[in-house]
Each structure stands twice: as C-alpha cells, then as structure tokens.
Scaffold this motif. Structure first.
Motif, PDB file in Angstrom:
ATOM      1  N   GLY A   1       0.794  -1.219   0.000  1.00 44.86           N
ATOM      2  CA  GLY A   1       0.000   0.000   0.000  1.00 44.86           C
ATOM      3  C   GLY A   1       0.826   1.269   0.000  1.00 44.86           C
ATOM      4  O   GLY A   1       0.269   2.370   0.023  1.00 44.86           O
ATOM      5  N   ASN A   2       2.141   1.148   0.010  1.00 43.12           N
ATOM      6  CA  ASN A   2       3.037   2.301   0.009  1.00 43.12           C
ATOM      7  C   ASN A   2       4.185   2.024  -0.957  1.00 43.12           C
ATOM      8  O   ASN A   2       5.336   1.844  -0.562  1.00 43.12           O
ATOM      9  CB  ASN A   2       3.589   2.571   1.417  1.00 43.12           C
ATOM     10  CG  ASN A   2       2.520   3.015   2.375  1.00 43.12           C
ATOM     11  OD1 ASN A   2       2.106   4.163   2.356  1.00 43.12           O
ATOM     12  ND2 ASN A   2       2.051   2.097   3.205  1.00 43.12           N
ATOM     13  N   GLU A   3       3.853   2.004  -2.230  1.00 42.69           N
ATOM     14  CA  GLU A   3       4.833   1.659  -3.262  1.00 42.69           C
ATOM     15  C   GLU A   3       6.069   2.550  -3.224  1.00 42.69           C
ATOM     16  O   GLU A   3       7.161   2.113  -3.571  1.00 42.69           O
ATOM     17  CB  GLU A   3       4.186   1.722  -4.649  1.00 42.69           C
ATOM     18  CG  GLU A   3       2.997   0.783  -4.826  1.00 42.69           C
ATOM     19  CD  GLU A   3       3.336  -0.678  -4.544  1.00 42.69           C
ATOM     20  OE1 GLU A   3       4.419  -1.122  -4.964  1.00 42.69           O
ATOM     21  OE2 GLU A   3       2.524  -1.354  -3.905  1.00 42.69           O
ATOM     22  N   GLU A   4       5.895   3.806  -2.796  1.00 42.18           N
ATOM     23  CA  GLU A   4       7.038   4.728  -2.761  1.00 42.18           C
ATOM     24  C   GLU A   4       8.082   4.313  -1.718  1.00 42.18           C
ATOM     25  O   GLU A   4       9.225   4.765  -1.757  1.00 42.18           O
ATOM     26  CB  GLU A   4       6.573   6.167  -2.522  1.00 42.18           C
ATOM     27  CG  GLU A   4       5.939   6.420  -1.167  1.00 42.18           C
ATOM     28  CD  GLU A   4       4.465   6.012  -1.053  1.00 42.18           C
ATOM     29  OE1 GLU A   4       3.910   6.162   0.036  1.00 42.18           O
ATOM     30  OE2 GLU A   4       3.890   5.527  -2.038  1.00 42.18           O
ATOM     31  N   LEU A   5       7.696   3.452  -0.774  1.00 39.48           N
ATOM     32  CA  LEU A   5       8.643   2.974   0.243  1.00 39.48           C
ATOM     33  C   LEU A   5       9.273   1.626  -0.126  1.00 39.48           C
ATOM     34  O   LEU A   5      10.199   1.173   0.532  1.00 39.48           O
ATOM     35  CB  LEU A   5       7.947   2.861   1.600  1.00 39.48           C
ATOM     36  CG  LEU A   5       7.462   4.175   2.212  1.00 39.48           C
ATOM     37  CD1 LEU A   5       6.754   3.912   3.537  1.00 39.48           C
ATOM     38  CD2 LEU A   5       8.613   5.141   2.402  1.00 39.48           C
TER      39      LEU A   5
ATOM     40  N   GLU B   1       6.607   4.894  12.629  1.00 39.52           N
ATOM     41  CA  GLU B   1       6.735   6.307  12.960  1.00 39.52           C
ATOM     42  C   GLU B   1       6.199   7.187  11.824  1.00 39.52           C
ATOM     43  O   GLU B   1       5.775   8.312  12.049  1.00 39.52           O
ATOM     44  CB  GLU B   1       8.211   6.629  13.223  1.00 39.52           C
ATOM     45  CG  GLU B   1       8.482   8.029  13.682  1.00 39.52           C
ATOM     46  CD  GLU B   1       9.950   8.248  13.999  1.00 39.52           C
ATOM     47  OE1 GLU B   1      10.391   9.404  13.885  1.00 39.52           O
ATOM     48  OE2 GLU B   1      10.655   7.278  14.349  1.00 39.52           O
ATOM     49  N   TYR B   2       6.217   6.657  10.594  1.00 36.90           N
ATOM     50  CA  TYR B   2       5.838   7.442   9.420  1.00 36.90           C
ATOM     51  C   TYR B   2       4.554   6.955   8.734  1.00 36.90           C
ATOM     52  O   TYR B   2       3.904   7.712   8.026  1.00 36.90           O
ATOM     53  CB  TYR B   2       6.969   7.393   8.374  1.00 36.90           C
ATOM     54  CG  TYR B   2       8.309   7.756   8.934  1.00 36.90           C
ATOM     55  CD1 TYR B   2       8.651   9.079   9.179  1.00 36.90           C
ATOM     56  CD2 TYR B   2       9.246   6.767   9.239  1.00 36.90           C
ATOM     57  CE1 TYR B   2       9.894   9.408   9.696  1.00 36.90           C
ATOM     58  CE2 TYR B   2      10.493   7.093   9.762  1.00 36.90           C
ATOM     59  CZ  TYR B   2      10.801   8.412   9.989  1.00 36.90           C
ATOM     60  OH  TYR B   2      12.028   8.740  10.506  1.00 36.90           O
ATOM     61  N   VAL B   3       4.228   5.659   8.895  1.00 37.17           N
ATOM     62  CA  VAL B   3       3.111   5.046   8.186  1.00 37.17           C
ATOM     63  C   VAL B   3       2.203   4.347   9.194  1.00 37.17           C
ATOM     64  O   VAL B   3       2.683   3.694  10.111  1.00 37.17           O
ATOM     65  CB  VAL B   3       3.636   4.002   7.164  1.00 37.17           C
ATOM     66  CG1 VAL B   3       2.498   3.287   6.464  1.00 37.17           C
ATOM     67  CG2 VAL B   3       4.563   4.657   6.167  1.00 37.17           C
ATOM     68  N   LYS B   4       0.904   4.492   8.993  1.00 37.77           N
ATOM     69  CA  LYS B   4      -0.053   3.830   9.866  1.00 37.77           C
ATOM     70  C   LYS B   4      -0.129   2.347   9.505  1.00 37.77           C
ATOM     71  O   LYS B   4      -0.399   1.996   8.366  1.00 37.77           O
ATOM     72  CB  LYS B   4      -1.424   4.478   9.677  1.00 37.77           C
ATOM     73  CG  LYS B   4      -2.283   4.466  10.877  1.00 37.77           C
ATOM     74  CD  LYS B   4      -3.568   5.203  10.587  1.00 37.77           C
ATOM     75  CE  LYS B   4      -3.997   5.931  11.839  1.00 37.77           C
ATOM     76  NZ  LYS B   4      -5.232   6.643  11.652  1.00 37.77           N
TER      77      LYS B   4
END
Length: 167
Positions: A17-21, A61-64
């Motif tokens: 769900g967070n392809e940029e990561l 810390e950055y993503v739920k």
C-alpha cells in the motif's frame, strides 16, 4: 535450518500500500541495510521475517500500520551458513548452504577439481560442539568413478580442502 541474511545478500523490501517505500538493495559488509526513511538498519543474522518486522517497527513512525515483506533474491548468508572450498577446486569459493546440500552438489557448484587435485586425500573440516574435526573425503571415487557411497551431507560452516597431488 533457518536462513539468515548476511552481507552481500540482495533483498527486496515490499511495503504493501506504500509503493514509494518499496526498495531493493544489498546488505552492506557491515551487516546493515538502508531503506527509504530508515538508515543503517541492522540486518545481518536475522531471518527475512525478523527483518520485515524490524522495518515495520521503524516505518510505524511514518506510516499507519505498515505491512512489510522481505524477499531475498541473491543469497550469500552469514559466514557460518556458508560452505567453503579451498585448494585444488576448479573455482575455490564460498557457497551459500542449502538445505539437504551434499558434497556432490558442492563440487558441481565449484566446477569440480583441477588436474592437480588428489581428490581421495581431501579433507572435510567441521565444527562440532566448538571443536574442529577433520574427516577424509573420497572425491576421486565420487567424481571420477561415480561411487555415490562417497557422497555425504554437508552442514553450514563446513570447509572442504581439496589437496594437491605430489608427483
């Protein structure tokens, strides 16, 4: 046997769900791995699942509710999960241990022996209960004569010394 990542391993970290990561890279010689947002994450000696949980914890810390998968694409492993071949092997090197690995598998991986090898005088060095033990090998019988009884199962950390013949 549980594979643990080691320096030189190539990994892909997928953050659902967070392809940029999502990243891929190589574990550095110091045993650390850097992903987006998280630098110098200790990776060496952890299973891919343990490493994924550590990345999830760092990303929290950055993503739920981050969900991370670690896929190892290129294997080296930590030194005590490698098998080493030295001496008169055609390609002496470290080979990542694989479950159910045999002496024949290893010799195929290193391209067999040189013409100067004394295969039946070769030695297996194995650490058992913190003691190094040596065992004779019959590589000529295995590789040249096809005597499968000379094959044996290897363990992580084994060292095979292919000796040189003296004319």
């Amino acid at each position: 046997y549980m594979y643990v990542v080691g320096p030189g391993d190539t990994m892909e970290n997928i953050v659902w769900g967070n392809e940029e990561l999502t990243t891929s890279g190589i574990e550095r010689p110091d045993g650390k791995f850097t992903t987006r947002l998280v630098e110098d994450l200790e990776a060496s000696g952890k299973t891919p699942s343990q490493l994924a949980r550590d990345i999830e914890e760092a990303y929290a810390e950055y993503v739920k509710f981050p969900v991370v998968s670690v896929i190892v694409n290129g294997f080296m492993g930590v030194p005590d999960q490698q098998v080493r071949v030295v001496g008169e092997a055609s390609e002496p090197r470290r080979v990542p241990y694989r479950k159910h690995m045999t002496l024949l598998d290893l010799m195929i991986d290193v391209g067999g022996m040189t013409e100067y090898a004394a295969g039946n005088e070769s030695v297996l060095v194995r650490t058992e209960n913190n003691t190094m033990n040596s065992y004779g090998l019959r590589l000529d019988d295995l590789l040249k004569d096809g005597d499968i009884s000379a094959n044996l199962n290897l363990l992580p950390g084994d060292i095979v010394i292919v000796t040189e013949s003296w004319f």
